[in-house]
Design an enzyme around this catalytic site. Structure first.
Site, PDB file in Angstrom:
ATOM      1  N   HIS A 231       0.852  -1.206   0.000  1.00  0.00           N
ATOM      2  CA  HIS A 231       0.000   0.000   0.000  1.00  0.00           C
ATOM      3  C   HIS A 231       0.876   1.241   0.000  1.00  0.00           C
ATOM      4  O   HIS A 231       2.065   1.170   0.314  1.00  0.00           O
ATOM      5  CB  HIS A 231      -0.901   0.020   1.251  1.00  0.00           C
ATOM      6  CG  HIS A 231      -0.120   0.195   2.523  1.00  0.00           C
ATOM      7  ND1 HIS A 231       0.525  -0.840   3.165  1.00  0.00           N
ATOM      8  CD2 HIS A 231       0.158   1.299   3.267  1.00  0.00           C
ATOM      9  CE1 HIS A 231       1.153  -0.399   4.229  1.00  0.00           C
ATOM     10  NE2 HIS A 231       0.955   0.913   4.323  1.00  0.00           N
ATOM     11  N   ASP A 233       0.887   5.210   1.736  1.00  0.00           N
ATOM     12  CA  ASP A 233       0.205   5.935   2.804  1.00  0.00           C
ATOM     13  C   ASP A 233      -0.495   7.155   2.201  1.00  0.00           C
ATOM     14  O   ASP A 233      -0.033   7.735   1.226  1.00  0.00           O
ATOM     15  CB  ASP A 233       1.204   6.346   3.889  1.00  0.00           C
ATOM     16  CG  ASP A 233       1.787   5.123   4.607  1.00  0.00           C
ATOM     17  OD1 ASP A 233       1.182   4.031   4.533  1.00  0.00           O
ATOM     18  OD2 ASP A 233       2.849   5.253   5.242  1.00  0.00           O
ATOM     19  N   HIS A 288       4.827   0.067  -0.031  1.00  0.00           N
ATOM     20  CA  HIS A 288       5.524  -0.744   0.966  1.00  0.00           C
ATOM     21  C   HIS A 288       4.605  -1.825   1.520  1.00  0.00           C
ATOM     22  O   HIS A 288       3.386  -1.780   1.340  1.00  0.00           O
ATOM     23  CB  HIS A 288       6.094   0.138   2.094  1.00  0.00           C
ATOM     24  CG  HIS A 288       5.094   1.052   2.744  1.00  0.00           C
ATOM     25  ND1 HIS A 288       4.589   2.179   2.133  1.00  0.00           N
ATOM     26  CD2 HIS A 288       4.499   0.998   3.967  1.00  0.00           C
ATOM     27  CE1 HIS A 288       3.737   2.783   2.944  1.00  0.00           C
ATOM     28  NE2 HIS A 288       3.652   2.083   4.056  1.00  0.00           N
ATOM     29  N   ARG A 298       6.697  -8.418  15.719  1.00  0.00           N
ATOM     30  CA  ARG A 298       7.182  -7.116  15.239  1.00  0.00           C
ATOM     31  C   ARG A 298       6.197  -6.049  15.708  1.00  0.00           C
ATOM     32  O   ARG A 298       4.977  -6.224  15.577  1.00  0.00           O
ATOM     33  CB  ARG A 298       7.245  -7.115  13.710  1.00  0.00           C
ATOM     34  CG  ARG A 298       7.574  -5.739  13.123  1.00  0.00           C
ATOM     35  CD  ARG A 298       7.526  -5.774  11.583  1.00  0.00           C
ATOM     36  NE  ARG A 298       7.527  -4.432  11.046  1.00  0.00           N
ATOM     37  CZ  ARG A 298       8.623  -3.710  10.837  1.00  0.00           C
ATOM     38  NH1 ARG A 298       9.808  -4.212  11.117  1.00  0.00           N
ATOM     39  NH2 ARG A 298       8.546  -2.491  10.345  1.00  0.00           N
TER      40      ARG A 298
HETATM   41  C1  LIG Z   1      -5.056   8.206   9.299  1.00  0.00           C
HETATM   42  C2  LIG Z   1      -5.037   6.990   8.818  1.00  0.00           C
HETATM   43  C3  LIG Z   1      -4.031   6.485   7.854  1.00  0.00           C
HETATM   44  C4  LIG Z   1      -4.397   5.024   7.697  1.00  0.00           C
HETATM   45  C5  LIG Z   1      -5.884   5.069   7.875  1.00  0.00           C
HETATM   46  C6  LIG Z   1      -5.998   5.936   9.126  1.00  0.00           C
HETATM   47  O1  LIG Z   1      -7.295   6.329   9.347  1.00  0.00           O
HETATM   48  C7  LIG Z   1      -5.511   5.202  10.357  1.00  0.00           C
HETATM   49  C8  LIG Z   1      -4.718   3.973  10.019  1.00  0.00           C
HETATM   50  C9  LIG Z   1      -3.782   4.179   8.838  1.00  0.00           C
HETATM   51  C10 LIG Z   1      -3.425   2.864   8.178  1.00  0.00           C
HETATM   52  C11 LIG Z   1      -2.320   2.071   8.913  1.00  0.00           C
HETATM   53  C12 LIG Z   1      -2.055   0.767   8.147  1.00  0.00           C
HETATM   54  C13 LIG Z   1      -1.933   0.996   6.628  1.00  0.00           C
HETATM   55  C14 LIG Z   1      -3.074   1.902   6.122  1.00  0.00           C
HETATM   56  C15 LIG Z   1      -3.088   1.991   4.594  1.00  0.00           C
HETATM   57  C16 LIG Z   1      -4.366   1.405   6.719  1.00  0.00           C
HETATM   58  O2  LIG Z   1      -5.103   0.576   6.256  1.00  0.00           O
HETATM   59  O3  LIG Z   1      -4.585   2.027   7.923  1.00  0.00           O
HETATM   60  C17 LIG Z   1      -2.963   3.251   6.797  1.00  0.00           C
HETATM   61  C18 LIG Z   1      -3.979   4.335   6.394  1.00  0.00           C
HETATM   62  C19 LIG Z   1      -3.593   5.281   5.273  1.00  0.00           C
HETATM   63  O4  LIG Z   1      -2.445   5.722   5.128  1.00  0.00           O
HETATM   64  O5  LIG Z   1      -4.536   5.618   4.537  1.00  0.00           O
HETATM   65  O1  LIG Z   2       4.951  -1.958  10.310  1.00  0.00           O
HETATM   66  C1  LIG Z   2       5.506  -1.320   9.445  1.00  0.00           C
HETATM   67  O2  LIG Z   2       6.712  -1.270   9.352  1.00  0.00           O
HETATM   68  C2  LIG Z   2       4.732  -0.552   8.404  1.00  0.00           C
HETATM   69  C3  LIG Z   2       3.434  -0.005   8.885  1.00  0.00           C
HETATM   70  C4  LIG Z   2       2.738   0.761   7.818  1.00  0.00           C
HETATM   71  O3  LIG Z   2       3.066   0.690   6.663  1.00  0.00           O
HETATM   72  C5  LIG Z   2       1.611   1.624   8.187  1.00  0.00           C
HETATM   73  O4  LIG Z   2       1.212   1.652   9.372  1.00  0.00           O
HETATM   74  O5  LIG Z   2       1.095   2.299   7.265  1.00  0.00           O
HETATM   75 FE   LIG Z   3       2.117   2.271   5.503  1.00  0.00          FE
END
Ligand SMILES: C=C1C[C@]23C[C@@]1(O)CC[C@H]2[C@@]12CCC[C@@](C)(C(=O)O1)[C@H]2[C@@H]3C(=O)O
Ligand SMILES: O=C(O)CCC(=O)C(=O)O
Ligand SMILES: [Fe+2]
Length: 353
Positions: A231, A233, A288, A298
């Site tokens: 994914h 961010d 990533h 982890r």
């Molecule tokens: C602010 C945010 C970014 C995120 C979605 C969220 O609401 C909170 C969790 C974040 C996260 C963490 C894991 C990977 C990710 C793609 C997900 O599913 O939840 C990211 C989100 C993002 O960057 O959109």
């Molecule tokens: O655990 C990690 O190193 C990556 C976590 C991550 O990609 C995320 O929270 O968006």
């Molecule tokens: Fe991420």
């Protein structure tokens, strides 16, 4: 609407896409969590030295070094970042304390279907046919409402540590953002939202920020499953702390998956979609993923940072050379968050100019 939490209220998830399994009770990877080989792609180990640069924030050339890293890989590791190592340790130990609770306990802090915060699986889960070997806890500001359900008489320590960490992360994220804009020759005056949020006054100018605690339990068959699926961010940048357990990998065109090995005391900084849009695709929004370990848990802590939710962004004219047209149209942060939540990696194609 003025907060990130509210932006997610209109994007509810089904309970099956929120609730983690009880990883501690599993002796094998259930079919629901088995990822097929073809979806993996091997990680290259031919680079003895990681390609991801480690940059000292106190280096006199930090601005140039960071600018270059943002432009090439979209990710770097940061030393001398000013975040006390004792605070990072506290966050890690509070996160470990939370994830060590029984599944029944943790479910007391479960994210609600229309909620943005609390315990649950990754928001990207519905886009994949298999579940990930991962559980998370999302925090925006104080986590007290969730944590008092878990520890009615002992929630202060967890909350204080997380609130303090977010404050320090916000200062660092702001510093990095200014420095990155400087590397692009964009002055502070041209990024009005950043100056108006620095003193923390007024909800209308509150930056979009979230803290995500991630846990990847040790897995009996680590090659069968995925910790966190590929994914990008969503926001401007992410500042990540990872424990000494390997697992994070980035994708680089022409090289494939490359590891981002933990460096003691360093934080990983990666560019997200919003920086990619602002720089008219000059900065890659780095793809990533996380693979899991057979023996070690982890833990990672990701701080996501972006402009206020109502801010409208479009590619900076300064980064466009005279022959170049903008690749993306203007988009409000909240509109992009909604497009991403519904379309994942296709989101950018929805705002192509
Ligand atoms: C602010 C945010 C970014 C995120 C979605 C969220 O609401 C909170 C969790 C974040 C996260 C963490 C894991 C990977 C990710 C793609 C997900 O599913 O939840 C990211 C989100 C993002 O960057 O959109
Ligand atoms: O655990 C990690 O190193 C990556 C976590 C991550 O990609 C995320 O929270 O968006
Ligand atoms: Fe991420």
């Amino acid at each position: 609407m003025s907060t990130l939490s509210e932006a997610y209220e209109d994007l509810p998830l089904d309970l099956q896409h929120i609730k983690p399994v009880d990883f501690a009770s599993l002796e094998a990877v259930p079919d629901s969590h088995v990822w097929h080989d073809s979806s993996f792609g091997a990680c290259s180990d031919e680079h003895e030295k990681s390609l991801v640069p480690v940059i000292d924030l106190e280096d006199s050339n930090a601005t140039e070094l960071i600018g270059k890293a943002c432009e090439t890989l979209g990710v770097f590791q940061l030393k001398n970042h000013g975040i006390p190592l004792s605070l990072i340790e506290e966050v890690k130990s509070e996160a470990a304390r939370f994830f060590a609770l029984s599944a029944r306990q943790k479910l007391k802090a479960l994210r609600s279907p229309g909620g943005a915060t609390g315990y649950g699986i990754a928001r990207i889960t519905p886009f994949f046919s298999k579940y990930m070997w991962h559980e998370g806890f999302t925090i925006m500001g104080s986590p007290v409402d969730h944590v008092k359900e878990l520890w009615p008489h002992d929630h202060e320590r967890f909350c204080d540590v997380m609130v303090n960490y977010q404050k320090k992360m916000k200062v660092l994220a702001e510093r990095l953002t200014r420095l990155i804009f400087k590397s692009l020759n964009i002055s502070d005056e041209e990024i009005s939202w950043l100056s108006s949020t620095s003193n923390d006054s007024g909800s209308a100018s509150t930056v979009s920020a979230a803290l995500q605690l991630n846990s990847y339990p040790p897995c009996p068959e680590p090659n069968q499953t995925m910790g966190l699926a590929p994914h990008t961010d969503t926001f401007l940048l992410t500042i990540l702390h990872q424990t000494q357990t390997n697992g994070l990998q980035i994708f680089k065109d022409g090289s494939g998956w490359l590891p981002v090995p933990p460096v003691e005391g360093a934080l990983v900084v990666n560019m997200g979609d919003l920086f990619h849009i602002l720089t008219n695709a000059r900065f890659p929004n780095v793809l990533h993923r996380v693979v899991v370990s057979g023996t070690q848990q982890r833990l990672s802590t990701a701080y996501f940072y972006g402009p206020p939710i109502d801010f409208i962004l479009s590619p900076f004219s300064k980064v466009l050379n005279s022959a170049q047209a903008p690749h993306y149209r203007s988009v409000a942060v909240k509109e992009y968050v909604a497009i991403k939540a519904q379309n994942l990696e296709k989101a950018l194609s929805f705002i192509r100019a």
